[in-house]
Design a protein around this motif. Structure first.
Motif, mmCIF file in Angstrom:
data_model
loop_
_atom_site.group_PDB
_atom_site.id
_atom_site.type_symbol
_atom_site.label_atom_id
_atom_site.label_comp_id
_atom_site.label_asym_id
_atom_site.label_seq_id
_atom_site.Cartn_x
_atom_site.Cartn_y
_atom_site.Cartn_z
ATOM 1 N N LYS A 47 -24.696 31.978 4.576
ATOM 2 C CA LYS A 47 -23.848 30.914 4.036
ATOM 3 C C LYS A 47 -23.798 31.033 2.526
ATOM 4 C CE LYS A 47 -25.465 26.703 3.886
ATOM 5 N NZ LYS A 47 -26.067 25.390 4.232
ATOM 6 N N ASP A 48 -22.804 30.447 1.946
ATOM 7 C CA ASP A 48 -22.628 30.499 0.498
ATOM 8 C C ASP A 48 -23.294 29.277 -0.120
ATOM 9 O OD1 ASP A 48 -21.863 31.362 -1.937
ATOM 10 O OD2 ASP A 48 -19.717 31.015 -1.683
ATOM 11 N N GLU A 49 -24.450 29.492 -0.735
ATOM 12 C CA GLU A 49 -25.235 28.407 -1.317
ATOM 13 C C GLU A 49 -25.314 28.609 -2.836
ATOM 14 O OE1 GLU A 49 -27.164 25.680 -2.728
ATOM 15 O OE2 GLU A 49 -27.044 25.454 -0.536
ATOM 16 N N PRO A 50 -24.772 27.689 -3.621
ATOM 17 C CA PRO A 50 -24.763 27.847 -5.091
ATOM 18 C C PRO A 50 -26.146 28.065 -5.699
ATOM 19 C CG PRO A 50 -23.308 26.058 -4.431
ATOM 20 C CD PRO A 50 -24.036 26.483 -3.198
ATOM 21 N N ILE A 51 -27.159 27.408 -5.170
ATOM 22 C CA ILE A 51 -28.504 27.572 -5.736
ATOM 23 C C ILE A 51 -29.008 28.998 -5.510
ATOM 24 C CG2 ILE A 51 -30.934 26.887 -5.496
ATOM 25 C CD1 ILE A 51 -29.996 24.028 -5.138
ATOM 26 N N LEU A 52 -28.713 29.556 -4.354
ATOM 27 C CA LEU A 52 -29.141 30.932 -4.092
ATOM 28 C C LEU A 52 -28.333 31.919 -4.923
ATOM 29 C CD1 LEU A 52 -29.791 30.843 -0.245
ATOM 30 C CD2 LEU A 52 -31.425 30.656 -2.122
ATOM 31 N N GLN A 53 -27.084 31.602 -5.177
ATOM 32 C CA GLN A 53 -26.306 32.435 -6.099
ATOM 33 C C GLN A 53 -26.949 32.411 -7.483
ATOM 34 O OE1 GLN A 53 -23.860 34.448 -5.456
ATOM 35 N NE2 GLN A 53 -23.096 33.814 -3.448
ATOM 36 N N ALA A 54 -27.439 31.239 -7.892
ATOM 37 C CA ALA A 54 -28.104 31.112 -9.195
ATOM 38 C C ALA A 54 -29.412 31.901 -9.216
ATOM 39 C CB ALA A 54 -28.369 29.642 -9.503
ATOM 40 N N VAL A 55 -30.138 31.889 -8.099
ATOM 41 C CA VAL A 55 -31.379 32.674 -7.991
ATOM 42 C C VAL A 55 -31.095 34.135 -8.283
ATOM 43 C CG1 VAL A 55 -33.080 33.600 -6.359
ATOM 44 C CG2 VAL A 55 -32.594 31.153 -6.389
ATOM 45 N N TRP A 56 -30.093 34.670 -7.609
ATOM 46 C CA TRP A 56 -29.828 36.103 -7.731
ATOM 47 C C TRP A 56 -29.159 36.463 -9.052
ATOM 48 C CZ3 TRP A 56 -32.005 39.969 -5.385
ATOM 49 C CH2 TRP A 56 -32.735 39.690 -4.219
ATOM 50 N N THR A 57 -28.481 35.515 -9.665
ATOM 51 C CA THR A 57 -27.965 35.758 -11.013
ATOM 52 C C THR A 57 -29.118 35.935 -11.993
ATOM 53 O OG1 THR A 57 -25.917 34.536 -10.598
ATOM 54 C CG2 THR A 57 -26.595 34.784 -12.892
ATOM 55 N N LYS A 58 -30.128 35.082 -11.872
ATOM 56 C CA LYS A 58 -31.303 35.202 -12.734
ATOM 57 C C LYS A 58 -32.027 36.518 -12.498
ATOM 58 C CE LYS A 58 -32.376 30.335 -13.561
ATOM 59 N NZ LYS A 58 -32.243 30.460 -15.033
ATOM 60 N N GLU B 89 -38.517 30.874 -12.695
ATOM 61 C CA GLU B 89 -37.473 29.880 -12.451
ATOM 62 C C GLU B 89 -36.689 30.215 -11.183
ATOM 63 O OE1 GLU B 89 -35.237 26.534 -12.652
ATOM 64 O OE2 GLU B 89 -37.088 27.024 -13.734
ATOM 65 N N ALA B 90 -36.473 31.495 -10.912
ATOM 66 C CA ALA B 90 -35.807 31.897 -9.670
ATOM 67 C C ALA B 90 -36.640 31.463 -8.461
ATOM 68 C CB ALA B 90 -35.583 33.404 -9.649
ATOM 69 N N ALA B 91 -37.947 31.626 -8.574
ATOM 70 C CA ALA B 91 -38.837 31.188 -7.493
ATOM 71 C C ALA B 91 -38.766 29.674 -7.322
ATOM 72 C CB ALA B 91 -40.271 31.624 -7.784
ATOM 73 N N ARG B 92 -38.696 28.955 -8.437
ATOM 74 C CA ARG B 92 -38.603 27.486 -8.374
ATOM 75 C C ARG B 92 -37.321 27.061 -7.648
ATOM 76 N NH1 ARG B 92 -41.555 24.402 -11.534
ATOM 77 N NH2 ARG B 92 -41.756 26.018 -13.130
ATOM 78 N N LEU B 93 -36.240 27.762 -7.916
ATOM 79 C CA LEU B 93 -34.976 27.462 -7.231
ATOM 80 C C LEU B 93 -35.067 27.776 -5.736
ATOM 81 C CD1 LEU B 93 -32.419 28.809 -9.877
ATOM 82 C CD2 LEU B 93 -32.839 26.413 -9.273
ATOM 83 N N MET B 94 -35.726 28.873 -5.383
ATOM 84 C CA MET B 94 -35.929 29.190 -3.969
ATOM 85 C C MET B 94 -36.711 28.068 -3.282
ATOM 86 S SD MET B 94 -34.542 32.176 -3.070
ATOM 87 C CE MET B 94 -35.458 32.873 -1.675
#
Length: 720
Positions: free
Chosen positions: A461-472, A522-527
């Protein structure tokens, strides 16, 4: 013949293709009953291609061969069905009604070869695989377009037969052939015998396994790459057989095999014997891999031009159409050895195109002025060294270097493929997805655009928070700069042999600071923030554990520096506090990694023991498994040769019982110094070797809920 008869023949032909196709078996292994939801069509074409189409309620996967079709299937599953098959999961539940393909989608490639595997992969990852695991890997290869993998399982049995016919005794043969955990470096002419002697059952088992591997590869139309004969003979071949050989030299503290001089009258005889025994067991191949003089092999007194021609002649004798595959690594292949070989007879693996390309990129320190000249080559990503655990990649560089080569007027004419040449697999799936899509994407693209679709496919699924994780992650730890030379991941300090100024773990890692650790944390925190939402999603849970693991490793490096600062300041209270905090981090890391089988020492050791029929065999295989990931070699090789901790692993069980104990012992030593005492220097090798001889049982199965554990551990480590 009337139209009705023609249509009936066509229907029967298509039906037979579906039932007889290896794609049917692949689909059924992915999800029972899945083959009924697809129409598989194989259409003759000189160019590799796949098409996605729709026929009623069924999805059509069309291609020119089974590998192309499997590649198309994988493309459909990722980008239409939101199903990403990966090393952490090769099965999935397909929806009752498949998402439709609204309009025909076609992808083609003019690159005929998609190569897979490094000799090292066979030892660092595959040393103790059974058929069940191999079956999954061959499916993975097909799904990712691989049509040219290295296939070296069971080569030790070929050599056993060769040496037996040359008059070597069983004991002498087993002094030459390495043990299960070290066969890769024996086959690359680096060492003899280490890890052995092998029991008879090992040879029998490997032959049977290789035959099953080859049968499945050939069903798919995958071309196996066999190890060919490059002049290797035992170091004592001069005394034993009267051969004219070069001085073998040393590799990291180990004596190398000797090299049979190309003008020795028995070169052709021994090469022919080798190929005969290889063919008797496994048949002929169209590709043979040979790497004479690998990693500093002694070429003194050897006519390299004659050597190259002798190796080629022996291979062509067994199959005139065969191609010699050789790894471009360090000074190999020597220009003098290949310059007079015919164009088309050689396929060179540019082993680390993403980091130290040799094909001619002037920005590379290993660049060859004229590239590979007239010889064909493959753009490869190495990425992983030693099977080490850790997030790592050169995303921009993998993409940019590929299109740079495609646009180079000289290099592009001989570029014939894309490949993966990691020393260890089952890690960093994002990077392997990226590199294996390159040949199917003719237009240059950015990592940002590619990641949007990857993240959606990875998690369904398209999840904005996970997109942010992978951008970081993509802009930090997964984007090592072009000019930075680093052998794989930024290594975890937990795995390092203790010291005050310890930085890298393995001898040759060449680590540099290239990303901000806070971006990973921070990526881990978002996960963690969406962990409950994705609970039960296998790909998410694997990535959750891996990313939180990386975050804890980053914290560990920071705390270790605080330990050193406190010691040097003579602050005993602070030293006691921060050293205990460091040890606690290792325990928490161990707890986290217990929740996924991919990160458990028990899986590695239990797979090794399972191959033994007797207690003695089980003990030998376990010892191989333990030594490889710790000391790697004997004291001379581990210490003087620099091999210790090369294949270190941030794994549950190994963290608590090996790395933790090293650091605890070291902190006790420093504490005594702070107390004004003069303790004896620690003999770390003696402690490490003692662990390799243990036989403690470790569970292979996951323990605990990975989501709950990740949340708990993260909060404990990063509690503000």
């Amino acid at each position: 013949m009337n139209l009705k008869s023609i249509l009936w023949i066509l229907f029967v032909s298509i039906s037979f293709s579906v039932t007889a196709s290896p794609i049917t078996g692949l689909l059924e292994r992915i999800d029972k009953g899945a083959s009924k939801k697809f129409v598989i069509e194989r259409v003759k074409s000189d160019t590799d291609y796949f098409e996605l189409d729709q026929r009623g309620s069924k999805v059509v996967i069309r291609g020119n061969n089974y590998v192309s079709i499997a590649t198309g299937l994988n493309w459909y599953l990722k980008y239409y069905a939101g199903i990403h098959l990966s090393w952490n999961g090769m099965s999935a539940k397909l929806p009752a009604t498949l998402p439709a393909v609204p309009q025909k989608e076609r992808h083609m490639t003019t690159l005929p070869y998609r190569y897979d595997l490094n000799y090292c992969t066979y030892s660092y990852s595959m040393a103790f695989w059974d058929w069940e695991r191999w079956e999954k890997e061959i499916d993975w290869m097909a799904l990712h377009g691989i049509n040219l993998p290295l296939a070296i399982t069971g080569t030790e049995a070929v050599w056993y037969n060769v040496l037996d016919k040359l008059g070597y005794t069983k004991a002498e043969i087993n002094e030459f052939i390495a043990g299960p955990g070290f066969l890769a470096w024996w086959l690359m002419n680096n060492l003899e015998g280490w890890g052995g002697p092998n029991p008879d059952h090992w040879y029998e088992r490997q032959v049977a396994l290789q035959k099953r591997i080859l049968k499945r590869m050939r069903e798919y139309g995958i071309e196996p790459v066999f190890p060919g004969y490059c002049g290797m003979v035992p170091h004592n071949a001069k005394e034993k057989l009267g051969l004219n050989v070069s001085e073998p030299g040393m590799w990291c503290g180990y004596r190398r095999p000797a090299f049979l001089q190309p003008d020795d009258p028995r070169f052709e005889e021994i090469a022919s014997l080798y190929y005969k025994e290889l063919e008797n067991l496994y048949g002929k191949a169209n590709f043979y891999s040979m790497d004479p003089f690998h990693e500093g092999g002694n070429t003194t007194g050897i006519n390299l031009d004659a050597a190259g021609k002798a190796v080629m002649k022996a291979m062509k004798k067994v199959n005139p159409k065969a191609v010699w595959i050789i790894q471009a690594w360090q000074s190999n292949p020597r220009p003098d050895m290949i310059q007079n070989l015919e164009s088309g007879d050689l396929l060179i693996l540019d082993l680390t195109s993403e980091c130290r390309p040799q094909w001619g990129d002037p920005a590379s320190e290993w660049a060859r002025k004229d590239g590979y000249g007239k010889h064909n080559w493959v753009y490869c990503m190495l990425l992983n060294y030693g099977g080490n655990v850790g997030l790592y990649g050169k995303m921009d560089n993998v993409i940019d270097n590929y299109y740079l080569a495609q646009e180079d007027s000289r290099a592009s004419t001989t570029l014939k493929g894309v490949g993966m040449t990691p020393e260890g697999i089952e890690n960093n799936p994002v990077m392997y997805e990226l590199v294996m899509e390159l040949p199917w994407r003719p237009e240059r693209f950015t990592k940002e655009d590619w990641l949007k679709a990857y993240v959606k496919a990875r998690y369904g699924k398209d999840e904005p928070i996970l997109q942010a994780v992978w951008t970081k992650l993509a802009n930090s730890i997964y984007n090592s700069p072009k000019k930075l030379i680093e052998q794989g991941t930024h290594e975890s300090v937990f795995c390092a042999r203790p010291g005050l100024d310890v930085y890298q773990v393995s001898t040759w890692s060449e680590m540099k600071e290239y990303y901000n650790p806070q971006e990973v944390i921070e990526a881990a925190r978002l996960m963690i923030s969406v962990a409950d939402t994705f609970r039960g999603n296998n790909n998410f849970e694997y990535d959750l554990v891996d990313i939180v693991r990386q975050a804890i490793a980053e914290e560990g490096r920071s705390v270790q520096k605080a330990v050193t600062a406190a010691y040097r300041a003579g602050d005993k209270k602070t030293f006691a506090s921060v050293s205990q905090k460091f040890l606690k981090l290792i325990v928490l890391q161990d707890d986290l990694l217990a929740t996924r089988p991919e990160f458990r020492l028990g899986r590695w050791i239990n797979c090794a023991r399972a191959l033994g029929d007797t207690p003695e065999e089980k003990a030998l295989y376990e010892w191989n498994a333990r030594v490889q990931i710790t000391t790697w070699g004997n004291r001379q090789a581990a210490e003087g040769g620099g091999l210790r901790d090369y294949a270190h692993k941030e794994w549950n069980g190994l963290l608590k019982d090996f790395y933790y104990q090293r650091w605890k012992l070291y902190f006790q030593y420093l504490t005594q110094q702070l107390d004004g005492k003069n303790p004896l220097e620690i003999d770390f090798y003696a402690k490490e070797e003692a662990w390799t001889k243990q036989t403690k049982l470790y569970r292979a199965e996951a323990e605990g809920d990975c989501t709950d554990t990740a949340i708990r551990v993260f909060e404990e480590v990063f509690r503000k």
